[in-house]
Scaffold this motif. Structure first.
Motif, mmCIF file in Angstrom:
data_model
loop_
_atom_site.group_PDB
_atom_site.id
_atom_site.type_symbol
_atom_site.label_atom_id
_atom_site.label_comp_id
_atom_site.label_asym_id
_atom_site.label_seq_id
_atom_site.Cartn_x
_atom_site.Cartn_y
_atom_site.Cartn_z
ATOM 1 N N GLY B 166 0.865 -1.328 0.074
ATOM 2 C CA GLY B 166 -0.024 -0.008 0.216
ATOM 3 C C GLY B 166 0.987 1.296 0.083
ATOM 4 N N SER B 167 2.007 1.188 0.681
ATOM 5 C CA SER B 167 2.866 2.388 0.777
ATOM 6 C C SER B 167 3.407 2.908 -0.734
ATOM 7 C CB SER B 167 4.008 2.338 1.707
ATOM 8 O OG SER B 167 4.558 0.994 1.446
ATOM 9 N N ALA B 168 3.725 1.765 -1.301
ATOM 10 C CA ALA B 168 4.338 1.971 -2.765
ATOM 11 C C ALA B 168 3.297 2.632 -3.621
ATOM 12 C CB ALA B 168 4.722 0.618 -3.303
ATOM 13 N N LEU B 169 2.023 2.100 -3.557
ATOM 14 C CA LEU B 169 0.749 2.660 -4.155
ATOM 15 C C LEU B 169 0.536 4.081 -3.826
ATOM 16 C CD1 LEU B 169 -1.737 -0.260 -4.104
ATOM 17 C CD2 LEU B 169 -0.219 0.347 -5.870
ATOM 18 N N ASP B 170 0.746 4.497 -2.510
ATOM 19 C CA ASP B 170 0.352 5.789 -2.106
ATOM 20 C C ASP B 170 1.648 6.569 -2.473
ATOM 21 O OD1 ASP B 170 -1.610 5.285 -0.746
ATOM 22 O OD2 ASP B 170 -0.504 4.788 1.455
ATOM 23 N N VAL B 171 3.044 6.168 -2.980
ATOM 24 C CA VAL B 171 3.785 7.055 -3.549
ATOM 25 C C VAL B 171 3.457 7.435 -4.885
ATOM 26 C CG1 VAL B 171 6.455 7.027 -4.335
ATOM 27 C CG2 VAL B 171 5.700 5.907 -2.031
ATOM 28 N N VAL B 172 3.036 6.368 -5.516
ATOM 29 C CA VAL B 172 2.543 6.750 -6.905
ATOM 30 C C VAL B 172 1.437 7.872 -6.847
ATOM 31 C CG1 VAL B 172 1.361 5.732 -9.311
ATOM 32 C CG2 VAL B 172 3.133 4.182 -7.828
ATOM 33 N N ARG B 173 0.131 7.544 -5.927
ATOM 34 C CA ARG B 173 -0.559 8.536 -5.864
ATOM 35 C C ARG B 173 -0.175 9.799 -5.293
ATOM 36 N NH1 ARG B 173 -4.375 6.135 -2.043
ATOM 37 N NH2 ARG B 173 -4.122 4.370 -3.653
ATOM 38 N N SER B 174 0.831 9.879 -4.498
ATOM 39 C CA SER B 174 1.300 11.173 -4.237
ATOM 40 C C SER B 174 1.930 12.054 -5.216
ATOM 41 C CB SER B 174 2.343 11.155 -2.965
ATOM 42 O OG SER B 174 3.244 10.760 -3.410
ATOM 43 N N TYR B 175 2.387 11.460 -6.290
ATOM 44 C CA TYR B 175 2.956 12.102 -7.421
ATOM 45 C C TYR B 175 1.762 12.431 -8.592
ATOM 46 C CZ TYR B 175 7.444 11.455 -5.894
ATOM 47 O OH TYR B 175 8.834 11.631 -5.121
ATOM 48 N N GLY B 176 0.487 12.302 -8.044
ATOM 49 C CA GLY B 176 -0.587 12.847 -8.816
ATOM 50 C C GLY B 176 -1.040 11.787 -10.036
ATOM 51 N N ARG B 177 -0.224 10.599 -9.968
ATOM 52 C CA ARG B 177 -0.521 9.405 -11.181
ATOM 53 C C ARG B 177 -1.881 8.740 -10.531
ATOM 54 N NH1 ARG B 177 3.560 9.768 -14.635
ATOM 55 N NH2 ARG B 177 2.009 9.041 -16.085
ATOM 56 N N GLY B 178 -2.403 7.874 -11.657
ATOM 57 C CA GLY B 178 -3.671 7.315 -11.335
ATOM 58 C C GLY B 178 -3.506 6.021 -11.390
ATOM 59 N N ARG B 179 -4.403 5.198 -11.262
ATOM 60 C CA ARG B 179 -4.528 3.639 -11.050
ATOM 61 C C ARG B 179 -3.838 2.849 -12.190
ATOM 62 N NH1 ARG B 179 -10.675 2.452 -10.768
ATOM 63 N NH2 ARG B 179 -10.690 3.465 -8.948
ATOM 64 N N LEU B 180 -3.656 3.474 -13.508
ATOM 65 C CA LEU B 180 -2.882 2.671 -14.561
ATOM 66 C C LEU B 180 -1.656 2.839 -14.128
ATOM 67 C CD1 LEU B 180 -4.342 1.339 -16.998
ATOM 68 C CD2 LEU B 180 -3.454 3.422 -18.267
ATOM 69 N N THR B 181 -1.059 4.085 -13.882
ATOM 70 C CA THR B 181 0.477 3.937 -13.426
ATOM 71 C C THR B 181 0.838 3.178 -12.384
ATOM 72 O OG1 THR B 181 0.384 6.367 -14.054
ATOM 73 C CG2 THR B 181 2.354 5.738 -13.095
ATOM 74 N N ALA B 182 -0.006 3.094 -11.250
ATOM 75 C CA ALA B 182 0.140 2.318 -10.114
ATOM 76 C C ALA B 182 0.251 1.030 -10.514
ATOM 77 C CB ALA B 182 -0.920 2.528 -9.141
ATOM 78 N N PHE B 183 -0.851 0.469 -11.511
ATOM 79 C CA PHE B 183 -0.848 -0.925 -12.054
ATOM 80 C C PHE B 183 0.386 -1.231 -12.513
ATOM 81 C CE2 PHE B 183 -1.833 -4.319 -14.770
ATOM 82 C CZ PHE B 183 -2.544 -5.137 -13.872
ATOM 83 N N ARG B 184 1.000 -0.401 -13.623
ATOM 84 C CA ARG B 184 2.170 -0.684 -14.393
ATOM 85 C C ARG B 184 3.520 -1.046 -13.581
ATOM 86 N NH1 ARG B 184 1.012 3.096 -18.700
ATOM 87 N NH2 ARG B 184 2.272 4.333 -17.501
ATOM 88 N N SER B 185 3.709 0.180 -12.750
ATOM 89 C CA SER B 185 4.774 0.299 -12.036
ATOM 90 C C SER B 185 4.886 -0.294 -10.641
ATOM 91 C CB SER B 185 5.239 1.998 -11.607
ATOM 92 O OG SER B 185 3.974 2.464 -11.130
ATOM 93 N N VAL B 186 3.853 -0.676 -10.268
ATOM 94 C CA VAL B 186 3.803 -1.551 -8.871
ATOM 95 C C VAL B 186 3.063 -2.808 -8.932
ATOM 96 C CG1 VAL B 186 3.418 -1.490 -6.269
ATOM 97 C CG2 VAL B 186 3.919 0.951 -7.653
ATOM 98 N N ARG B 187 2.031 -2.836 -9.214
ATOM 99 C CA ARG B 187 1.064 -4.060 -9.077
ATOM 100 C C ARG B 187 1.617 -5.232 -9.941
ATOM 101 N NH1 ARG B 187 -3.278 -3.476 -6.072
ATOM 102 N NH2 ARG B 187 -4.214 -1.271 -5.938
ATOM 103 N N VAL B 188 2.172 -4.925 -11.194
ATOM 104 C CA VAL B 188 2.676 -5.940 -11.990
ATOM 105 C C VAL B 188 3.746 -6.886 -11.500
ATOM 106 C CG1 VAL B 188 3.739 -6.512 -14.370
ATOM 107 C CG2 VAL B 188 1.609 -4.754 -13.975
ATOM 108 N N ARG B 189 4.674 -6.015 -10.985
ATOM 109 C CA ARG B 189 5.866 -6.769 -10.561
ATOM 110 C C ARG B 189 5.717 -7.515 -9.279
ATOM 111 N NH1 ARG B 189 11.414 -5.652 -11.448
ATOM 112 N NH2 ARG B 189 12.353 -7.367 -10.409
ATOM 113 N N ALA B 190 4.576 -6.516 -8.403
ATOM 114 C CA ALA B 190 4.594 -7.436 -7.017
ATOM 115 C C ALA B 190 3.530 -8.563 -7.200
ATOM 116 C CB ALA B 190 3.648 -6.316 -6.212
ATOM 117 N N SER B 191 3.040 -8.801 -8.361
ATOM 118 C CA SER B 191 2.210 -9.984 -8.474
ATOM 119 C C SER B 191 3.018 -11.174 -8.839
ATOM 120 C CB SER B 191 1.249 -9.767 -9.623
ATOM 121 O OG SER B 191 1.507 -9.679 -10.935
ATOM 122 N N VAL B 192 4.318 -11.084 -9.440
ATOM 123 C CA VAL B 192 4.723 -12.338 -9.918
ATOM 124 C C VAL B 192 5.114 -13.557 -9.094
ATOM 125 C CG1 VAL B 192 7.011 -13.012 -10.919
ATOM 126 C CG2 VAL B 192 6.283 -10.876 -11.630
#
Lengths: 267, 540
Positions: B166-192
């Motif tokens: 969640g903290s990594a997702l918050d970092v993405v959000r704190s830079y004003g980026r949305g769900r898609l960026t969070a998905f690309r930069s955090v979630r995909v990697r975390a899901s492996v």
């Protein structure tokens, strides 16, 4: 004051662990004497074998060399006689039990499950009235530690072993629990060994502070703490308290330097 | 085992019985047990079961294989290819659905319902229906193989996306980026790691789907070879097929596991068997909507399926047709008595096997935790057997147990036993050392250890296994009934299949699917309630 605890004599204890083909000597030539009803604090750098020493005294592990004697019994006999109470840094409560039933677990294990009075007394002693039915997940860290302490005391053990039970707590809660621990110990006179990282904590609660060397751990300094009891928070502000803390601190720093000397001059 | 140096140094061995067997290396012990089993098997097959068509001695299996190796390898290659295609398509679909569920949260519940419904389909009976669309070729086994992996991969991928810190997702959000960026930069990697745990289970599942697809009239492959061998009572042949299927399925399981460990060495082994149950939303209206929307979506899919493929009305049955068959046409009472009578038999034999499997697994896990040398001797075998698609070995069990009602019970029991055993035992070994130390410091008895530590810590794993075992047990039961026993709803379906009675086939598929979904949700509701009651707040 009724002194009902057991004296503990540890002589020349060593313990070596096999680790992935390597051998790690955690303790070597470890000596400790705790009089009946005494309160000893063990202090030392990380990984110096403090917890190993405590586990050996608790009968949860056996030494490779040396002897541990408690009032004529071995740690294993003490453990089998159910005369020991333990509390660790992790409160290790059963998440599916309430405050009351977690404390009662110890009584169930020693076959005295109906001693509800003892449970009620301890809930009060550690200040958890009103939370009897709460589960661990609903309690704060400090409250969980208090449950663990109450559990370790409820069987009225002859020997109380505490392994950094307040390690994860904030300074304020920690001080509060130290006061309570001291109060309980004064009331019961149980022989107590406390492992801690905090020098002020050790000096505040113990009769004697043992300073350990880095691995392999052994006792390199003993500080008898002569402050009268009950000790209060005012003591923390006095010069003699600070002087004692400084002295223990100096021993601790010397002990860390000693490793180098040991390599060149194995005395 | 990923114990750090620190814990390995401080944690003593589990309270052992002090047996000398504790000092034998595990590899030696389990090899010895393996060899002993083979010898006993050979001996039994040559003496007690000689000439009984039940058990082939290992030596005969080897001889049979080499004698007809061309035939076996050809069909094995065919089925493996089918499974590989199914694996590919099924996993792609599952991952796409998981991505959609993550990016568009309000879709999650409906997608989840469709995926669960697919998991609950009686695969053996939908093969003939799929064949209407695909014709006699290889497409039906591929489609079934794909359907067989969708659920586990979807759940695993979703779990992986959700495990993103969640903290990594918050970092993405704190830079004003949305769900898609969070998905690309955090979630995909975390899901492996979770994804690979799912893909690992998918490998044997794909093989299962392929073979089940071939059971109902393919021209090539292990499935049709099995059906012919069963008809001709070629015991050796059935054993060869079972052994080959086991080796290939386990090989896929191990290979994907190794690939996962290679790609993410930092992550501990994840157990997708212990997938958390989705929570119901609070409020009656929400709950009602949460219940009705997925059902509506499933019906929409049903109609869409018929419409897209333009199936003739003689074969195609809509939900309305199925309802009419059961409740309004003149033969409806007769249909009802056939379907529900047979369903009663199936449910009775299945639930017996289900309970025996679960209880046996829990008891075995407790024995393993209390008798370490037994665990070291037998657990590797249990882990290997868990990765086998048991359905593929159904013919072997049919031969051994016979063709009575007990066969269904035995197959369901075996199917639920191994995954539950491995999941429960793993959960028990994760009992916090601190709790065990407290128990030890009071010299607690084994009974007290079981009651206060091992049993409660295994409850979440037991319930999760029990939930997943509902659809798989019904699948196992219908396959056994279809191939062998002549009882229950599986037999009704095979009769309907041979008579081209698509009305009964559709009704059976619908009823079985509904029963499986309801069973799954009943266990899920019980699971949620138990976990909340046991330890509120930490159940998820």
């Amino acid at each position: 004051m009724a002194r009902r605890g057991a004296p503990v004599d540890v002589v020349g204890v060593g313990r070596t662990f096999a680790l992935a083909g390597d051998e790690v000597t955690a303790l070597s030539g470890f000596d400790m004497h705790v009089p009946a009803g005494g309160f000893i604090a063990l202090i030392g750098p990380s990984g110096c074998g403090k917890s190993t020493a405590l586990r050996l005294v608790a009968g949860l592990d056996t030494p490779d060399e040396g002897t541990i004697d408690m009032d004529g019994s071995s740690p294993d006999e003490m453990r089998r006689g159910q005369r020991i109470g333990v509390a660790f840094q992790d409160p290790s409560l059963l998440p599916w039990r309430t405050v009351t039933t977690n404390i009662r677990l110890a009584l169930e294990l020693v076959g005295r499950r109906h001693d509800t009075k003892a449970v009620d007394e301890l809930v009060e002693l550690v200040g958890l009235q009103g939370f009897e039915k709460a589960r661990p997940s609903q309690l704060s860290g400090g409250m969980r530690q208090r449950v663990a302490i109450a559990r370790s005391l409820v069987t009225k053990p002859d020997l109380l072993l505490l392994d950094e039970p307040f390690g994860a707590l904030d300074a304020l809660t920690r001080q509060q629990l130290n006061d309570e621990l001291q109060r309980i110990w004064t009331a019961r006179g149980t022989t107590t060994i406390l492992v801690t990282h905090s020098i002020p904590e050790a000096v505040y609660v113990a009769d004697e502070v043992l300073v350990m060397s880095p691995r392999p751990g052994s006792v390199v300094a003993r500080h008898t703490i002569g402050f009268e009891r009950p000790r209060t928070r005012e003591l923390l502000l006095t010069d003699r308290f600070h002087a004692e803390v400084e002295a223990v601190s100096a021993s601790l720093h010397r002990s860390e330097g000693q490793v180098v000397q040991l390599d060149t001059d194995p005395s | 085992m990923s114990a750090t140096a620190e814990t390995a140094a401080t944690a003593p061995a589990r309270p052992a019985g002090g047996s000398r067997l504790d000092r034998v290396p595990p590899r030696v012990l389990s090899s010895a047990v393996g060899i002993a089993v083979l010898l006993l098997w050979e001996l039994l097959a040559r003496t007690v079961y000689a000439g009984s068509y039940r058990l082939s001695p290992p030596t005969a299996v080897v001889v049979e294989f080499f004698e007809f190796r061309g035939l076996y390898l050809r069909n094995l290659w065919h089925s493996t290819k089918t499974a590989a295609w199914g694996f590919l398509w099924g996993n792609l679909a599952a991952m796409a659905l998981a991505v959609a569920s993550t990016l568009v949260p309000w879709l999650r519940r409906s997608i989840g319902a469709v995926v669960l419904t697919v998991f609950c389909l009686p695969f053996i009976a939908i093969a003939p229906i799929l064949r209407l669309i695909t014709g006699p070729g290889n497409a039906t086994p591929i489609a079934l193989s794909a359907l067989a992996v969708v659920f586990t991969t979807y759940v695993a991928a979703l779990l992986g996306f959700d495990l993103a810190p969640g903290s990594a997702l918050d970092v993405v959000r704190s830079y004003g980026r949305g769900r898609l960026t969070a998905f690309r930069s955090v979630r995909v990697r975390a899901s492996v790691p979770a994804l690979f745990a799912g893909l690992q289970i998918a490998a044997p599942a794909a093989f299962l789907g392929a073979v089940v697809g071939e059971f109902t009239g393919a021209h090539r492959g292990l499935g049709i070879l099995t059906v012919r061998a069963l008809g001709a009572l070629q015991t050796d042949r059935i054993w060869v097929i079972a052994v080959m299927a086991t080796i290939v399925a386990t090989g896929g399981y191990l290979a994907i596991g190794a690939l996962g460990r290679y790609l993410c060495p930092w992550s501990p082994a994840l157990d997708v068997g212990a997938v958390p149950v989705p929570h119901a939303e609070p409020g009656l209206l929400n709950r009602l909507a949460g219940l009705l929307a997925p059902i509506a979506v499933v019906f929409v899919f049903w109609y869409a399926f018929l419409w897209v493929f333009g199936i003739e009305p003689f074969f195609a049955k809509t939900p309305v047709d199925v309802w009419a068959e059961l409740f309004s046409v003149s033969e409806a009472p007769e249909t009802r008595s056939i379907i529900f009578g047979a369903l009663g038999t199936t449910l009775w034999t299945t639930s017996l096997g289900y309970v025996v499997g679960l209880v046996g697994a829990l008891a075995s896990a407790l024995v393993f935790i209390l008798v370490p040398w037994l665990e070291r001797a037998l657990m590797p075998i249990a882990v290997a057997l868990r990765s086998i698609p048991i359905i593929v070995t159904t013919p072997v069990i049919i031969l051994f147990v016979g063709r009575g009602l007990l066969t269904t019970t035995a197959i369901v029991a075996v199917m639920s036993f191994f995954p539950t055993l491995v999941n429960c035992y793993t959960a028990m070994t994760r009992t916090p050392e601190g709790i065990l130390d407290v128990l030890r410091s009071y010299d607690a008895t084994s009974t007290a250890n079981v009651r206060n530590a091992y049993l409660p810590t295994s409850v979440p794993a037991l319930l999760a296994s029990a939930r997943i075992a509902v659809p798989t047990s019904l699948l196992g039961a219908t396959v056994a009934e279809w191939l062998a026993t002549g009882d229950g709803i599986g037999a009704v379906m095979v009769t309907a299949f041979t008579r081209n009675d698509f009305k009964i086939l559709w009704v059976s598929v619908a009823v079985l699917t509904i029963v499986a979904v309801i069973g799954y949700w009943l266990v899920a509701a019980f699971e949620l309630r138990t976990l909340e009651r046991m330890a509120p707040g930490i159940s998820r």
